[in-house]
Write a protein that holds these residues in place. Structure first.
Motif: not given
Lengths: 314, 400
Positions: A27-28, A31-32, A35, A153, A156-157, A229-230
Motif C-alpha cells: 500500500d505505502w 501511494f508513493l 504521488i 481503501g 481506491l489507491s 491522492a493526498i
C-alpha cells in the motif's frame, strides 16, 4: 513510421510494467508511486521548457490551480469524477497558460524564472488570504470516483494509481512524438541558437509560448492527481519551495529522456521518505547531498544514462 | 511527529519532543506516580519513531501513510500545524489508524469533520482568547480601546476574531481600533509597533508565537510600548526561556492551557516531578509544548490501559483504543482533561492566565496574579461552534 511503432511498443511495455507493479506493490509504495508519477508530470512540464533553454520556477502555479480546481469542484459543486475534474483542470490551466504564455515568451534565463516564480507566489498570496477557502490551512478534498465507481481503501489507491499510470504513459508517448516533431526539434534549436532559428523563419516566441502552455496543462494534471491522492489542498502547492522541488526533479532527470523524469521523481520521493524516517533531524541535508552528487557525477541528469546507452546501441 | 526543523521547531517541536522523550523513558522505567505507575502502556514498552513535521501537509500525509502502512505503528501522536491537523485525519480514518493530535489549535478539525479514529488531546484556540478577555474583567483592567497584532494566517485571524467576540460580550464598551496582520515569520515589526503607538489603545492583543513573538517583544519593549499600554499574549509563555529578563514585567499571558509557569505555580506531585526532571535534563523549564505532549501521552496511556482491561489484558486494536479514548477523562500535569467535544473526540482543559514578574532573587521569570479557569468555563459545550457560543454570550458556561 518505424519510430512511431517503437514508441507504441515502449509505451505498452511501460504500461504493462506499471499495471503489474500496481498489483504487486504494498500500500505505502502504491501511494508513493502515485504521488511520484503525478509530480513527475509537473516536472515534465519544466523539461518541455528546458529543451528550449528555459527553466520555470513557477510550475507550482499550475500544480496549485489543478489541485484547487479539484478541491473546489468536489467541495462546492459536488463533482468527484476524476475524468471530469482532470478535464476541467486542464481547461483552466490551458486558459491561464494561454494568457501568461505569450507574455512570458519574451523573457529568457533568470528573468523568465523570476517572472514565472512571481506568478505562482501571487496565487499563493491570494489563496492564503482567502479565508473562505480555508486560508493557509487549505481544504480537504473528497475521494474521487471513477465514472460512477466509488472505491475505498486499497481499491481506491489502486484505481488512482492505475489512472495515473495510464495518463503518464499516454502523455509520455504523446510528448515523445512531440519532441521528435518539427516543433520539438525547433525547441532544441532555440536552446542552441535563437538567432539562427529566427533567420530560418521559425518563431522563437511562438515556440516558447506553446511550450509554456503545454507545461501548464501538465502541471494541472499533476495537481489534480496529487490533490485527490493526498485528500487535502493548501496554498503551499503554489509556494516557491514546491516549485523548486519540480526544478530539482527536472535537473535530476535532465532534458534528454522522458522516462528519466518519472524515475527521478520516484527516486526523490523514496529518498525523502526513507531519509525522513532514518534521519529525522537531518533529512534536508540528505536530500541536498543527493542532488549535489547527481550534479557532480551526471551533469546532464539521469537521462544522459539512458540516452548514451540508446545511441551506443543503434 | 512534530516540528524538528523550520519555523515552529524552537518554541514548539523541539521542547515538545524533549518532553516526549523524557516521559516515554520515565514511563518505560515505571517512574511516574499512580495512576501512571504501570510500566510503558499497560506493561508494553513504548517504542517511538520520530518524524519531522516540516515540509507541508502533502508531505505529512505521505509520512503518515508510511508510518501506518510501512512501519505498522499502533498510534500516531503529533502535529503542531493546523494545516497538517486538517489534512491527516481523513487519511487516518481511511486507514483505520489511531491518531492523536496533541498540539494544533484550529477548531475546524472537529467542527467541520467527524472521525472515529482521530482525537485531539488539547483544547482548541478559542479557549485562550476567551480566557484573556475574562482576565481583563476579573482583574478589573480598564479597557476603553484595544488593538491587535496577529499573524496573517488562519491562526492569527481566528485568534483575533475570538478575542474581539469575547470582548464584545464581556466588555461591550471597549472598542476595537486597529487590527494589524503582519506576515507570518516576518521578524520585523517596526511599522506595526509605530502604528500601535500612534493609536495608543489601552490594550494590545497578540497571538504571535515562536520567533515572531520573540522578535516582536524585543522590538516593542525596546520602544517602551509595554509602559504605554497593557500587552496581552494569548500564547506567550513559551518564549520566556529564550527572552529571560527581556520579557518585561506586567505582561498578561496565557499558555494555551494550565501549562508551564502556571502549572508550576499550582504545583502537584506529577507536575513537580516532571518539572524537575525536565529542568535537570535540558537546563530550561518546560513551557506549554512539553505539557501538551505529556497530556497527549498520558491520554494515550489511559486509553490503552482502559482498552486492555476491557480486552482481558491483551494488546488492544485501533478500534478498541478509539472506543476507550472516546469521552475519556484523565489527570495530566496541566489539570483534568476531558474528551468532551466533537462527540468525545476533542478535549477541553482548564486554562490559566497570569502576569509576568521577574524574580530578582531567584533570577527567573515568575507568573503572578494567576487566574485559573475551569475547562467548562472557557470551552464551548458539545455541538456548538466556538465563535457562535461566544457571540451568544457563553450559554451554559460553568465558572467558579
Amino acid at each position: 513510421m518505424k519510430a512511431l511503432s517503437d514508441i507504441r511498443v515502449a509505451s505498452l511495455l511501460a504500461l504493462a510494467l506499471l499495471v503489474a507493479g500496481g498489483f504487486a506493490l504494498p500500500d505505502w509504495a502504491l501511494f508513493l508511486m502515485t504521488i511520484g508519477l503525478a509530480k513527475a508530470l509537473v516536472s515534465l512540464g519544466i523539461v518541455v521548457q528546458m529543451r528550449a533553454g528555459l527553466v520555470s520556477f513557477g510550475q507550482g502555479l499550475f500544480f496549485c490551480i489543478g489541485a484547487y480546481v479539484a478541491g473546489l469542484m468536489a467541495n462546492f459543486a459536488g463533482l468527484t469524477d476524476i475524468f471530469v475534474l482532470t478535464g476541467i483542470s486542464v481547461l483552466a490551466c490551458l486558459a491561464i497558460g494561454g494568457i501568461f504564455g505569450p507574455l512570458l515568451a519574451n523573457y529568457r534565463g533568470i528573468f523568465f524564472a523570476m517572472l514565472s516564480l512571481s506568478l505562482s507566489m501571487i496565487l499563493y498570496g491570494i489563496l492564503s488570504k482567502m479565508n473562505s477557502l480555508g486560508g493557509t490551512d487549505g481544504l480537504n478534498v473528497a475521494a474521487p470516483t471513477f465514472a460512477g465507481y466509488a472505491p475505498e481503501g486499497r481499491a481506491l489507491s489502486l484505481s488512482l494509481y492505475l489512472y495515473t499510470s495510464v495518463i503518464v504513459v499516454a502523455i509520455g508517448a504523446v510528448l515523445r512524438t512531440g519532441f521528435d516533431s518539427q516543433h520539438g526539434l525547433v525547441s532544441l534549436a532555440v536552446r542552441s541558437n535563437e538567432l539562427r532559428v529566427e533567420y530560418l523563419g521559425a518563431s522563437v516566441r511562438r515556440t516558447n509560448a506553446i511550450n509554456y502552455v503545454i507545461s501548464a496543462m501538465l502541471g494541472g494534471i499533476g495537481g489534480v492527481i496529487t490533490g485527490l491522492a493526498i485528500g487535502h489542498v493548501d496554498p503551499e502547492y503554489a509556494y516557491w519551495t514546491t516549485s523548486g522541488e519540480f526544478v530539482f526533479v527536472a535537473i535530476l532527470a535532465g532534458y534528454l529522456s522522458i522516462p528519466a523524469v518519472f524515475v527521478a521523481s520516484i527516486i526523490l520521493e523514496l529518498v525523502r521518505s526513507f531519509s525522513n524516517l532514518y534521519f529525522p533531524n537531518t533529512w534536508q541535508m540528505v536530500l541536498g547531498v543527493f542532488l549535489l552528487v547527481i550534479i557532480l557525477t551526471l551533469p546532464n541528469g539521469l537521462g544522459s544514462l539512458f540516452h548514451r546507452r540508446r545511441e551506443g546501441g543503434s | 511527529m512534530t516540528f524538528l526543523s523550520g519555523g515552529a521547531a524552537e518554541s514548539f517541536g523541539v521542547p515538545a519532543w524533549n518532553g516526549g522523550k523524557l516521559m516515554i523513558d520515565m514511563l518505560n522505567k515505571g517512574e511516574l506516580p499512580a495512576p501512571y505507575d504501570q510500566k510503558g502502556f499497560g506493561g508494553m514498552m513504548i517504542e517511538a519513531i520520530e518524524i519531522d513535521e516540516a515540509g507541508g501537509a502533502t508531505k505529512q500525509v505521505q509520512e503518515f501513510r508510511n508510518l501506518v502502512q510501512r512501519e505498522k505503528v499502533d498510534a500516531v501522536l503529533g502535529y503542531v500545524s493546523s494545516g497538517d491537523c486538517l489534512a491527516v485525519p481523513p487519511v487516518a480514518e481511511e486507514l483505520k489508524a489511531f491518531l492523536v493530535l496533541y498540539d494544533c489549535g484550529t477548531p475546524r478539525v472537529f467542527e467541520e469533520g467527524s472521525y472515529n479514529y482521530v482525537f485531539r488531546t488539547a483544547a482548541h484556540a478559542a479557549m485562550d482568547n476567551i480566557s484573556l478577555a475574562k482576565y481583563m474583567t476579573s482583574r478589573g483592567i480598564k479597557v476603553g480601546t484595544f488593538a491587535g497584532v496577529n499573524q496573517d494566517y488562519a491562526w492569527g485571524h481566528d485568534s483575533w476574531a475570538d478575542f474581539v467576540a469575547s470582548m464584545g460580550v464581556l466588555m461591550p464598551d471597549a472598542k476595537a481600533t486597529t487590527s494589524l496582520f503582519p506576515k507570518i515569520f516576518a521578524g520585523q515589526y517596526g511599522t506595526e509597533i509605530s502604528a500601535v503607538m500612534r493609536e495608543k489603545p489601552d490594550l494590545l492583543h497578540s497571538s504571535l508565537w515562536g520567533g515572531d513573538l520573540q522578535a516582536f517583544m524585543l522590538q516593542a519593549s525596546a520602544r517602551g510600548i509595554h509602559k504605554r499600554m497593557q500587552i496581552a499574549l494569548a500564547a506567550g509563555d513559551h518564549v520566556i526561556p529564550q527572552l529571560g529578563q527581556k520579557m518585561p514585567d506586567g505582561i498578561i499571558l496565557g499558555a494555551r492551557g494550565m501549562n508551564g509557569l502556571a502549572a508550576h505555580a499550582k504545583g502537584g506531585e506529577l507536575v513537580d516531578l516532571l518539572w524537575d526532571r525536565y529542568k535537570a535534563e535540558y537546563g530550561v523549564f518546560p513551557v506549554q509544548a512539553p505539557f501538551r505532549m505529556w497530556q497527549g501521552l498520558l491520554g494515550v496511556k489511559a486509553a490503552v490501559e482502559k482498552a486492555m482491561k476491557a480486552n482481558g489484558g491483551k494488546k488492544p486494536t485501533a478500534e478498541q483504543m478509539a472506543a476507550a479514548m472516546k469521552g475519556l477523562t484523565w489527570e495530566a500535569p496541566s489539570g483534568t482533561i476531558t474528551m468532551a467535544l466533537g462527540n468525545g473526540h476533542q478535549a477541553i482543559q482548564p486554562n490559566a492566565i497570569g502576569t509576568t514578574k521577574w524574580d530578582e532573587a531567584a533570577g527567573e521569570m515568575t507568573l503572578v496574579d494567576v487566574e485559573y479557569y475551569d475547562a467548562e468555563c472557557v470551552n464551548p459545550p458539545n455541538g456548538i461552534k466556538a465563535v457562535d457560543w461566544i457571540k451568544a454570550g457563553f450559554p451554559g458556561a460553568k465558572c467558579n
